[in-house]
Design an enzyme around this catalytic site. Structure first.
Site, PDB file in Angstrom:
ATOM      1  N   GLY A   1       0.798  -1.220   0.000  1.00  0.00           N
ATOM      2  CA  GLY A   1       0.000   0.000   0.000  1.00  0.00           C
ATOM      3  C   GLY A   1       0.833   1.273   0.000  1.00  0.00           C
ATOM      4  O   GLY A   1       0.305   2.359  -0.165  1.00  0.00           O
ATOM      5  N   LYS A   2       2.166   1.152   0.200  1.00  0.00           N
ATOM      6  CA  LYS A   2       2.990   2.365   0.295  1.00  0.00           C
ATOM      7  C   LYS A   2       3.083   3.081  -1.055  1.00  0.00           C
ATOM      8  O   LYS A   2       2.964   4.296  -1.131  1.00  0.00           O
ATOM      9  CB  LYS A   2       4.402   2.004   0.787  1.00  0.00           C
ATOM     10  CG  LYS A   2       4.417   1.402   2.180  1.00  0.00           C
ATOM     11  CD  LYS A   2       5.830   1.237   2.709  1.00  0.00           C
ATOM     12  CE  LYS A   2       6.586   0.114   2.028  1.00  0.00           C
ATOM     13  NZ  LYS A   2       6.087  -1.230   2.351  1.00  0.00           N
ATOM     14  N   THR A   3       3.268   2.282  -2.126  1.00  0.00           N
ATOM     15  CA  THR A   3       3.426   2.881  -3.455  1.00  0.00           C
ATOM     16  C   THR A   3       2.122   3.538  -3.902  1.00  0.00           C
ATOM     17  O   THR A   3       2.116   4.651  -4.437  1.00  0.00           O
ATOM     18  CB  THR A   3       3.856   1.805  -4.468  1.00  0.00           C
ATOM     19  OG1 THR A   3       4.978   1.117  -3.927  1.00  0.00           O
ATOM     20  CG2 THR A   3       4.255   2.422  -5.786  1.00  0.00           C
ATOM     21  N   SER A 320      15.061  -6.529  22.255  1.00  0.00           N
ATOM     22  CA  SER A 320      13.819  -6.467  23.027  1.00  0.00           C
ATOM     23  C   SER A 320      13.365  -7.812  23.579  1.00  0.00           C
ATOM     24  O   SER A 320      12.321  -7.904  24.193  1.00  0.00           O
ATOM     25  CB  SER A 320      12.711  -5.839  22.179  1.00  0.00           C
ATOM     26  OG  SER A 320      12.517  -6.568  21.010  1.00  0.00           O
ATOM     27  N   LYS A 363       4.154  -4.551  17.728  1.00  0.00           N
ATOM     28  CA  LYS A 363       4.228  -5.672  18.679  1.00  0.00           C
ATOM     29  C   LYS A 363       2.876  -5.916  19.350  1.00  0.00           C
ATOM     30  O   LYS A 363       2.450  -7.064  19.527  1.00  0.00           O
ATOM     31  CB  LYS A 363       5.303  -5.387  19.734  1.00  0.00           C
ATOM     32  CG  LYS A 363       6.715  -5.489  19.171  1.00  0.00           C
ATOM     33  CD  LYS A 363       7.757  -5.072  20.179  1.00  0.00           C
ATOM     34  CE  LYS A 363       9.157  -5.199  19.567  1.00  0.00           C
ATOM     35  NZ  LYS A 363      10.196  -4.738  20.462  1.00  0.00           N
TER      36      LYS A 363
END
Length: 399
Positions: A1-3, A320, A363
């Site tokens: 979905g970034k493009t 973490s 997370k």
């Protein structure tokens, strides 16, 4: 979905959109152009993109910025510094043009999956906007409003000829995909639609075709994601549930510890990176030095320990998991099981302090997807919980 988001920005601004794929570029001349003396010389990507756009203020999408390579031919990421630095790019000099070119009116957007692999000087010139994974409700809405109509159209059907129930989509989200985005979800919906079309074409089904929850096993096979895993895994002492961030969102890690007689020491398995190996050493040192506080005998921790993180084929790294490893060791030595509904994250120090970590939202969403209902986070990460969607926050307890 970034493009597609980059395209939407260009559309909203009414500017031309140009996509430049950076994945696998290893040659500096790709960005800065070749000198004209070479055979096949041509201008760099930025000049070519301006030529394509036929305007000086397009929206440039630099796709996959974290996958720029570098070798003996040069370092493209260093060449990109001049393109992206607002203090320099009004006099960008392309080797082919040999003229100063003004790139200051171009809007640069870059996409990347992992921030850590972007070179630091390049990252310093960018403003980072994090796009987090979707919740199950958001995925359901996206699937119904966008993905499904697109797949139905590609399969050559009208919208009213096939209907997939919301329960079926929810089952695909919950039982067949465990991802931050919706790429696998779209692939599976496409598969369901194509198999539906085949049934209609072979007169095995009536139009409109109704696909419900019960039909999925026949169409997609057995569910691949199991949610009762946490309960089975934590039924014995020495197993704790940690949370991690991967390139595709968050994930849940089960950290297992066991002890045996032999020379005191630590064996680590599960393809762990250096930082994670160090976390395990710190966890053991903390447990050894605080055995009195933890209600253990002085020599309880002086045995041979084996710490394993399952899914051994996947490399894992990051600080973490510190508190998870400490908890797994204490659980093993005290013989008390860890509650199956609790996930935890945080970097641990030799003094037993818990330091803040990144990727809290991913997370927490991963913990929610895996059916955990309580999450332990470092105190200094409390402010990051505002990013978690309300629906998820209401269903979970944070310590």
């Amino acid at each position: 979905g970034k493009t597609s988001m980059g395209e939407s920005v260009a559309r909203a601004l009414g500017r031309k959109f140009v996509r430049v794929a950076l994945g696998g570029i290893r040659d500096e001349a790709e960005i800065r152009g070749h000198r004209r003396t070479y055979v096949g010389a041509r201008p760099g990507r930025s000049v070519r993109a301006l030529t394509e756009a036929e305007t000086m203020n397009p929206v440039f999408l630099l796709d996959e910025m974290d996958k720029v390579g570098s070798d003996w031919r040069g370092d493209p990421s260093s060449a990109l510094l001049e393109v992206l630095d607002p203090a320099q790019n009004h006099t960008f000099r392309d080797n082919y043009l040999e003229l100063d070119l003004d790139l200051s009116n171009v809007l640069f957007l870059a996409t990347s999956n992992v921030v850590e692999s972007i070179p630091a000087p390049l990252l310093d010139r960018t403003e980072v906007i994090r796009l987090d994974g979707y919740t199950d409700n958001e995925k359901l809405t996206i699937a119904r409003d966008h993905l499904l109509p697109r797949q139905v159209e590609r399969a050559g059907l009208e919208e009213d000829e096939i209907h997939i129930s919301d329960e079926a989509i929810a089952t695909i989200v919950d039982g067949y995909t465990r991802e931050a985005g919706v790429r696998t979800l779209e692939r599976l919906l496409g598969k369901v639609v194509r198999k539906g079309v085949t049934k209609i074409a072979m007169d095995e089904a009536e139009v409109p075709l109704e696909i419900g929850d019960d039909d999925l096993r026949e169409l997609l096979g057995k569910p691949t994601v199991h949610h009762d895993e946490a309960k089975d895994r934590t039924a014995v002492p020495g197993v704790a549930i940690g949370l991690a961030v991967t390139g595709a969102g968050g994930d849940v890690l089960f950290i297992e510890a066991t002890a045996m007689d032999g020379e005191p020491g630590l064996v680590l398995t599960g393809q762990l990176g250096d930082v994670m190996k160090e976390s395990a050493q710190i966890a053991l040192s903390y447990v050894e030095s605080n055995s009195g506080k933890l209600g253990l005998s002085d020599d309880a921790a002086r045995r041979r320990f084996h710490v394993h993180v399952p899914a051994g084929a996947i490399p894992k790294d990051g600080p973490s998991a510190g508190i998870t490893m400490t908890t797994a060791l204490v659980s093993l030595l005290t013989g008390r099981t860890v509650r199956e509904s609790v996930g935890m994250t945080g970097e641990v120090t030799l003094q037993g302090r818990v330091l803040p970590i990144g990727g809290v939202k991913q997370k927490v969403l991963a913990a929610h997807r895996a059916g955990l209902r309580e999450v332990i986070v470092p105190k200094r990460n409390e402010a990051d919980l505002d990013d978690v969607p309300d629906q998820v926050r209401d269903e979970m307890t944070f310590h």
